[in-house]
Design an enzyme around this catalytic site. Structure first.
Site, PDB file in Angstrom:
ATOM      1  CE  LYS A   1       0.100   6.150   4.225  1.00  0.00           C
ATOM      2  NZ  LYS A   1      -0.498   7.233   3.451  1.00  0.00           N
TER       3      LYS A   1
ATOM      4  CD  GLN B   1       0.072   8.145  -0.063  1.00  0.00           C
ATOM      5  OE1 GLN B   1      -0.635   7.497   0.693  1.00  0.00           O
ATOM      6  NE2 GLN B   1       1.100   8.852   0.359  1.00  0.00           N
TER       7      GLN B   1
ATOM      8  CG  ASP C   1      -5.682   9.915   4.795  1.00  0.00           C
ATOM      9  OD1 ASP C   1      -5.723   9.688   3.580  1.00  0.00           O
ATOM     10  OD2 ASP C   1      -4.665   9.737   5.498  1.00  0.00           O
TER      11      ASP C   1
END
Ligand SMILES: NC(=O)C1=CN([C@@H]2O[C@H](COP(=O)(O)OP(=O)(O)OC[C@H]3O[C@@H](n4cnc5c(N)ncnc54)[C@H](OP(=O)(O)O)[C@@H]3O)[C@@H](O)[C@H]2O)C=CC1
Ligand SMILES: Nc1nc(=O)c2c([nH]1)NC[C@@H]1CN(c3ccc(C(=O)N[C@@H](CCC(=O)O)C(=O)O)cc3)C=[N+]21
Ligand SMILES: [Mg+2]
Length: 281
Positions: free
Chosen positions: A52, A96, A119
């Site tokens: 990422k 995460q 997300d």
């Protein structure tokens, strides 16, 4: 002979498109930065966090990485999120998953400002997806839609079977396929006649987290097979939830692992980050 759906190539195309777009926004004085928080040091998470960061650098947006120790308290994590919510220069925040067991993932996700939830996991963004309003869509399902569209695979009116109903893949996937006018069947661990249902699928999307679980007897001749699963064996060789060698000869198109859905997740995360540039006043 199945058409190989090349997620690696398509994710690279998308990142190049975004790189050009970011350059234009920056000329107009707009900036973006993604804050990624990782708690603990799960090796797979570290790979994804690294990917990422690299993607942010490639397309030209900022990336702030917070690597917190496993024993970080939930309160400390919530404080950091509150700090990042308040920072104007931070346009996207990603925690995460999975988090250590002593933390409540839902509570942590709810603490993220929905306008920075790149997300697409926040209930407000999921709610918007359910009722067909604007909001961040979770990256893996969005990446799969992009894979299908950029391979000219017809979705409208097709029977799509989704195997798995998780909050980050299965459920949003089913909603997105519905939005594309597929007829959607969602299956899970309580589905009794799973094989028969899977064999009805024109498009079979597998996100169950069981190594090579889907074999040829679950697949209709000519079906499109999308494998979300990721498994590493002892020599770090990757495989999916689908037994690729057995299923590939049957399918009309199929995604490999690696090089299929995985890279698309990153590309769509970048798209969500650039989205914050498109809509900031
Ligand atoms: N490529 C990428 O970018 C990403 C890949 N992944 C990978 O995708 C896979 C799925 O991840 P995730 O969605 O988080 O998985 P979860 O473990 O959160 O959910 C698994 C789902 O599959 C269902 N399931 C489990 N076993 C069976 C079975 N035998 N028959 C039918 N359904 C079953 C479960 O049913 P129930 O609900 O009843 O428990 C559950 O809904 C994992 O391998 C993960 O690593 C995940 C995210 C992104
Ligand atoms: N808040 C949060 N957001 C996520 O999007 C999220 C998460 N947590 N937790 C874990 C899952 C998993 N995930 C992947 C991302 C990239 C690859 C990827 O790049 N895969 C490459 C291989 C990479 C490698 O070498 O392992 C491929 O499949 O070709 C895979 C999986 C995102 N997830
Ligand atoms: Mg899960």
């Amino acid at each position: 002979m199945a058409k190989l759906i090349d997620g690696k190539r398509i994710s690279a195309e998308i990142k190049d498109e975004l790189k050009r777009e970011v350059a234009e926004w920056k000329e107009k004085g707009k900036e973006a930065a993604l804050a990624v928080i990782q708690v603990g040091n799960d090796p797979a998470s570290s790979v994804y966090v690294r990917n990422k960061k690299r993607a942010c650098e490639y397309i030209g947006i900022g990336s702030l990485n917070y690597e917190l120790p496993e024993e970080t308290t939930e309160a400390e994590l919530l404080d950091l999120i509150a700090e990042l919510n308040a920072k104007k220069e931070v346009s996207g925040i990603l925690v995460q998953l999975p988090l250590p067991k002593h933390m409540d993932e839902d509570k942590v996700i709810r603490a993220i400002d929905p306008a920075k939830d790149v997300d697409g996991f926040h209930p407000q963004n999921v709610g918007a997806l359910v009722i067909g309003q604007k909001g961040f869509v979770s990256c893996t399902p969005a990446g799969i839609i992009e894979l299908l569209k950029r391979n000219d695979i017809e979705i409208d009116g097709k029977h799509c079977v989704v195997v798995g109903r998780s909050n980050i893949v299965g459920k949003p996937m089913a909603l997105l396929m519905l939005r594309e006018n597929a007829t959607v069947t969602v299956t899970h661990s309580h589905t009794t006649n799973l094989k028969e249902i899977c064999k009805q699928a024109d498009i079979l999307i597998v996100a169950i987290g069981k190594n090579q679980f889907i074999t040829a007897d679950y697949v209709k001749e000519g079906a499109v097979v999308i494998d979300v699963g990721i498994h590493r064996d002892e020599n770090n060789k990757l495989s999916g939830d689908v037994k690729f060698d057995e299923v590939e000869p049957l399918a009309s198109a199929i995604t490999p692992v690696p090089g299929g859905v995985g890279p698309m997740t990153i590309a769509m995360l970048m798209n969500n980050c650039v989205e914050t540039m498109r809509y900031t006043i």
